[in-house]
Scaffold this motif. Structure first.
Motif, PDB file in Angstrom:
ATOM      1  N   PHE A  24       0.806  -1.222   0.000  1.00  0.00           N
ATOM      2  CA  PHE A  24       0.000   0.000   0.000  1.00  0.00           C
ATOM      3  C   PHE A  24       0.843   1.278   0.000  1.00  0.00           C
ATOM      4  CE2 PHE A  24      -3.066  -3.124   1.689  1.00  0.00           C
ATOM      5  CZ  PHE A  24      -4.144  -2.867   0.847  1.00  0.00           C
ATOM      6  N   SER A  25       2.152   1.138  -0.104  1.00  0.00           N
ATOM      7  CA  SER A  25       3.028   2.323  -0.168  1.00  0.00           C
ATOM      8  C   SER A  25       4.179   2.019  -1.125  1.00  0.00           C
ATOM      9  CB  SER A  25       3.565   2.688   1.213  1.00  0.00           C
ATOM     10  OG  SER A  25       4.214   1.578   1.825  1.00  0.00           O
ATOM     11  N   SER A  26       3.891   2.042  -2.404  1.00  0.00           N
ATOM     12  CA  SER A  26       4.869   1.637  -3.413  1.00  0.00           C
ATOM     13  C   SER A  26       5.981   2.658  -3.601  1.00  0.00           C
ATOM     14  CB  SER A  26       4.172   1.395  -4.757  1.00  0.00           C
ATOM     15  OG  SER A  26       3.465   2.555  -5.165  1.00  0.00           O
ATOM     16  N   GLN A  27       5.761   3.906  -3.145  1.00  0.00           N
ATOM     17  CA  GLN A  27       6.774   4.950  -3.264  1.00  0.00           C
ATOM     18  C   GLN A  27       7.111   5.502  -1.883  1.00  0.00           C
ATOM     19  OE1 GLN A  27       4.970   7.793  -5.935  1.00  0.00           O
ATOM     20  NE2 GLN A  27       5.662   6.694  -7.747  1.00  0.00           N
ATOM     21  N   ASP A  28       8.288   6.120  -1.786  1.00  0.00           N
ATOM     22  CA  ASP A  28       8.681   6.736  -0.522  1.00  0.00           C
ATOM     23  C   ASP A  28       7.738   7.879  -0.173  1.00  0.00           C
ATOM     24  OD1 ASP A  28      10.780   5.010  -0.445  1.00  0.00           O
ATOM     25  OD2 ASP A  28      12.350   6.494  -0.774  1.00  0.00           O
ATOM     26  N   GLY A  29       7.478   8.046   1.108  1.00  0.00           N
ATOM     27  CA  GLY A  29       6.618   9.127   1.581  1.00  0.00           C
ATOM     28  C   GLY A  29       5.666   8.657   2.655  1.00  0.00           C
ATOM     29  N   VAL A  30       4.769   9.554   3.033  1.00  0.00           N
ATOM     30  CA  VAL A  30       3.709   9.245   4.000  1.00  0.00           C
ATOM     31  C   VAL A  30       2.427   9.001   3.214  1.00  0.00           C
ATOM     32  CG1 VAL A  30       2.376  10.085   5.965  1.00  0.00           C
ATOM     33  CG2 VAL A  30       4.794  10.683   5.768  1.00  0.00           C
ATOM     34  N   HIS A  31       1.780   7.864   3.464  1.00  0.00           N
ATOM     35  CA  HIS A  31       0.616   7.464   2.678  1.00  0.00           C
ATOM     36  C   HIS A  31      -0.632   7.361   3.561  1.00  0.00           C
ATOM     37  CE1 HIS A  31       3.209   6.371  -0.771  1.00  0.00           C
ATOM     38  NE2 HIS A  31       4.064   6.039   0.191  1.00  0.00           N
ATOM     39  N   ALA A  32      -1.639   8.174   3.256  1.00  0.00           N
ATOM     40  CA  ALA A  32      -2.926   8.047   3.931  1.00  0.00           C
ATOM     41  C   ALA A  32      -3.628   6.792   3.420  1.00  0.00           C
ATOM     42  CB  ALA A  32      -3.785   9.278   3.676  1.00  0.00           C
ATOM     43  N   THR A  33      -4.570   6.298   4.204  1.00  0.00           N
ATOM     44  CA  THR A  33      -5.309   5.097   3.813  1.00  0.00           C
ATOM     45  C   THR A  33      -6.807   5.349   3.922  1.00  0.00           C
ATOM     46  OG1 THR A  33      -5.516   4.083   6.014  1.00  0.00           O
ATOM     47  CG2 THR A  33      -3.433   3.737   4.834  1.00  0.00           C
ATOM     48  N   ASP A  34      -7.592   4.344   3.551  1.00  0.00           N
ATOM     49  CA  ASP A  34      -9.048   4.455   3.675  1.00  0.00           C
ATOM     50  C   ASP A  34      -9.500   4.444   5.139  1.00  0.00           C
ATOM     51  OD1 ASP A  34      -9.426   4.584   0.949  1.00  0.00           O
ATOM     52  OD2 ASP A  34      -9.724   2.429   0.702  1.00  0.00           O
ATOM     53  N   ILE A  35      -8.603   4.079   6.033  1.00  0.00           N
ATOM     54  CA  ILE A  35      -8.868   4.202   7.474  1.00  0.00           C
ATOM     55  C   ILE A  35      -8.260   5.528   7.895  1.00  0.00           C
ATOM     56  CG2 ILE A  35      -8.476   3.186   9.756  1.00  0.00           C
ATOM     57  CD1 ILE A  35      -8.160   0.465   8.296  1.00  0.00           C
ATOM     58  N   SER A  36      -9.089   6.491   8.269  1.00  0.00           N
ATOM     59  CA  SER A  36      -8.652   7.885   8.388  1.00  0.00           C
ATOM     60  C   SER A  36      -7.509   8.097   9.379  1.00  0.00           C
ATOM     61  CB  SER A  36      -9.839   8.773   8.780  1.00  0.00           C
ATOM     62  OG  SER A  36     -10.375   8.366  10.030  1.00  0.00           O
ATOM     63  N   SER A  37      -7.398   7.258  10.395  1.00  0.00           N
ATOM     64  CA  SER A  37      -6.360   7.434  11.411  1.00  0.00           C
ATOM     65  C   SER A  37      -5.106   6.612  11.135  1.00  0.00           C
ATOM     66  CB  SER A  37      -6.913   7.053  12.786  1.00  0.00           C
ATOM     67  OG  SER A  37      -7.402   5.718  12.783  1.00  0.00           O
ATOM     68  N   LYS A 298      17.558  27.227   3.299  1.00  0.00           N
ATOM     69  CA  LYS A 298      18.223  26.969   2.023  1.00  0.00           C
ATOM     70  C   LYS A 298      18.637  25.503   1.928  1.00  0.00           C
ATOM     71  CE  LYS A 298      20.045  31.608   1.079  1.00  0.00           C
ATOM     72  NZ  LYS A 298      21.282  32.433   0.990  1.00  0.00           N
ATOM     73  N   ARG A 299      19.161  24.969   3.033  1.00  0.00           N
ATOM     74  CA  ARG A 299      19.582  23.566   3.049  1.00  0.00           C
ATOM     75  C   ARG A 299      18.383  22.645   2.832  1.00  0.00           C
ATOM     76  NH1 ARG A 299      21.725  21.278   8.688  1.00  0.00           N
ATOM     77  NH2 ARG A 299      19.610  21.965   9.196  1.00  0.00           N
ATOM     78  N   LEU A 300      17.284  22.918   3.528  1.00  0.00           N
ATOM     79  CA  LEU A 300      16.105  22.064   3.398  1.00  0.00           C
ATOM     80  C   LEU A 300      15.550  22.095   1.977  1.00  0.00           C
ATOM     81  CD1 LEU A 300      14.188  22.801   6.727  1.00  0.00           C
ATOM     82  CD2 LEU A 300      15.307  20.672   6.078  1.00  0.00           C
ATOM     83  N   ARG A 301      15.495  23.271   1.396  1.00  0.00           N
ATOM     84  CA  ARG A 301      14.959  23.380   0.035  1.00  0.00           C
ATOM     85  C   ARG A 301      15.893  22.727  -0.984  1.00  0.00           C
ATOM     86  NH1 ARG A 301      12.765  29.549   0.893  1.00  0.00           N
ATOM     87  NH2 ARG A 301      10.695  28.969   1.671  1.00  0.00           N
ATOM     88  N   ARG A 302      17.195  22.796  -0.727  1.00  0.00           N
ATOM     89  CA  ARG A 302      18.155  22.164  -1.620  1.00  0.00           C
ATOM     90  C   ARG A 302      18.026  20.644  -1.573  1.00  0.00           C
ATOM     91  NH1 ARG A 302      22.544  23.687   0.808  1.00  0.00           N
ATOM     92  NH2 ARG A 302      22.851  21.703   1.895  1.00  0.00           N
ATOM     93  N   ASP A 303      17.874  20.123  -0.362  1.00  0.00           N
ATOM     94  CA  ASP A 303      17.805  18.668  -0.209  1.00  0.00           C
ATOM     95  C   ASP A 303      16.488  18.104  -0.716  1.00  0.00           C
ATOM     96  OD1 ASP A 303      20.289  18.839   0.905  1.00  0.00           O
ATOM     97  OD2 ASP A 303      19.615  18.597   2.984  1.00  0.00           O
ATOM     98  N   GLN A 304      15.414  18.933  -0.674  1.00  0.00           N
ATOM     99  CA  GLN A 304      14.105  18.481  -1.151  1.00  0.00           C
ATOM    100  C   GLN A 304      13.676  17.176  -0.485  1.00  0.00           C
ATOM    101  OE1 GLN A 304      12.050  20.169  -3.579  1.00  0.00           O
ATOM    102  NE2 GLN A 304      13.449  21.758  -2.938  1.00  0.00           N
ATOM    103  N   GLY A 305      14.089  16.980   0.762  1.00  0.00           N
ATOM    104  CA  GLY A 305      13.765  15.714   1.422  1.00  0.00           C
ATOM    105  C   GLY A 305      13.056  15.902   2.739  1.00  0.00           C
ATOM    106  N   HIS A 306      12.549  17.088   2.987  1.00  0.00           N
ATOM    107  CA  HIS A 306      11.921  17.355   4.279  1.00  0.00           C
ATOM    108  C   HIS A 306      10.433  17.018   4.215  1.00  0.00           C
ATOM    109  CE1 HIS A 306      11.721  21.011   1.834  1.00  0.00           C
ATOM    110  NE2 HIS A 306      10.555  21.202   2.393  1.00  0.00           N
ATOM    111  N   TRP A 307      10.083  15.925   4.815  1.00  0.00           N
ATOM    112  CA  TRP A 307       8.665  15.597   4.986  1.00  0.00           C
ATOM    113  C   TRP A 307       8.515  14.855   6.304  1.00  0.00           C
ATOM    114  CZ3 TRP A 307       7.961  10.265   4.721  1.00  0.00           C
ATOM    115  CH2 TRP A 307       8.923   9.546   4.023  1.00  0.00           C
ATOM    116  N   SER A 308       7.354  14.914   6.850  1.00  0.00           N
ATOM    117  CA  SER A 308       7.137  14.449   8.224  1.00  0.00           C
ATOM    118  C   SER A 308       6.962  12.945   8.287  1.00  0.00           C
ATOM    119  CB  SER A 308       5.905  15.141   8.810  1.00  0.00           C
ATOM    120  OG  SER A 308       5.607  14.634  10.070  1.00  0.00           O
ATOM    121  N   TYR A 309       7.732  12.309   9.182  1.00  0.00           N
ATOM    122  CA  TYR A 309       7.581  10.889   9.434  1.00  0.00           C
ATOM    123  C   TYR A 309       6.747  10.660  10.679  1.00  0.00           C
ATOM    124  CZ  TYR A 309      11.251  10.046   5.997  1.00  0.00           C
ATOM    125  OH  TYR A 309      11.975   9.993   4.845  1.00  0.00           O
TER     126      TYR A 309
END
Length: 309
Positions: A24-37, A298-309
């Motif tokens: 249910f999470s074929s790509q990197d990132g945070v994935h919401a599901t049909d179960i809201s929580s 500037k560092r965060l925007r350059r890395d383009q990898g800032h997302w919440s885990y």
């Protein structure tokens, strides 16, 4: 069931959970599901520390490892552990084991403390208010009944028509399993009306609501029905930091979020989150995030990898 059979079944459940999350999470990132929580998190790489105010949730790592920092405390957990956050806490999380071949896979189930309060009214989960306070974050060892319930919850995603009816029942079972765990008392005390820990949660909500305003310890003490010294002691037991340190973390994390989402001047953002001195804001920002505001963004925007885990 014999010990070896339990261990074998636990390993099988952990492997099944990893397969389901990956499905249910074929790509990197945070994935919401049909179960809201319910959310799935995937990462093919280790990460730098990622800062967030973590809301109440259960987190189970199905593959890989992570370390969470709460103030000066470090909490490591992997496939044999689960993390419970029972009150809003400013933390940093860093994935320390992940690869393209074996990505980090994690499940996060958010919950409302009222769901837990409803459960502790049941005789099997009853508790008495404690004179002490319990930490609002802990790591505990995963067991087969908890894993079984979690896997059944995830399997519901294969039949979306069952989610509305069955998901609340399985989530209730999952919370019950946590309460029955060897650190379940910590969660009980934080939701039980009248306990010291529960009164601290009210203080936390007030600080969050007024994070950009001057901290008034006398008002917070009255809210908690504690003396200032007692408030400080119990607050630190729950959060691992003082009320002032907690507020500072909230201000700095919100400032970072605003700087990332807007092109406003750093000094203006500092004033917006409650700082009166641009130099103090820049100094404390650098102390937490490692660089002054503009350099950090500037560092965060350059890395383009800032997302919440």
């Amino acid at each position: 069931m014999k010990t070896t059979e339990i261990e074998h079944s636990t390993i099988e459940k952990q492997a099944e959970l990893a397969r389901l999350i990956e499905r249910f999470s074929s790509q990197d990132g945070v994935h919401a599901t049909d179960i809201s929580s319910l959310y799935f998190i995937r990462s093919s790489n280790t990460t730098v520390p990622i800062y967030q105010v973590h809301e109440p949730a259960l987190c189970i790592v199905a593959q890989g490892k992570k370390v969470v920092m709460l103030a000066e405390e470090s909490h490591h957990y992997g496939i044999s552990d689960y993390l419970v956050v029972s009150v809003d806490l400013p933390i940093s999380g860093q994935i320390i084991q992940a690869s393209a071949e074996a990505p980090y896979l994690c499940l996060r189930l958010n919950f409302d403390p009222h769901q837990v309060l409803d459960l502790i009214n049941e005789p099997a989960c009853s508790a008495n208010p404690s004179t002490g306070s319990r930490r609002g974050l802990y790591v505990s060892q995963t067991n087969l009944p908890l894993l079984d319930a979690v896997v059944r919850l995830v399997r519901l995603l294969e039949n979306p028509q069952d989610v509305a009816v069955l998901a609340p029942l399985v989530i209730r079972e999952i919370l019950y399993r946590i309460l029955q765990g060897n650190q379940g008392e910590s969660l009980k005390q934080l939701v039980m009306t009248g306990s010291h820990s529960n009164r601290i949660t009210e203080v936390i909500q007030r600080i969050k609501q007024d994070y950009d305003k001057p901290l008034r310890i006398e008002e917070l003490s009255q809210l908690a029905n504690m003396s200032p010294s007692s408030l400080h002691r119990h607050f630190k037991e729950v959060t691992a930091m003082s009320p002032m340190q907690y507020q500072k973390q909230l201000r700095l994390q919100e400032a970072r979020r605003l700087l990332l989402s807007a092109s406003a001047d750093a000094a203006d953002i500092g004033f917006q989150v409650g700082y009166e001195s641009p130099s103090q804001f820049s100094r404390e920002y650098a102390r937490l995030f490692g660089l002054p505001p503009i350099s950090d963004i500037k560092r965060l925007r350059r890395d383009q990898g800032h997302w919440s885990y």
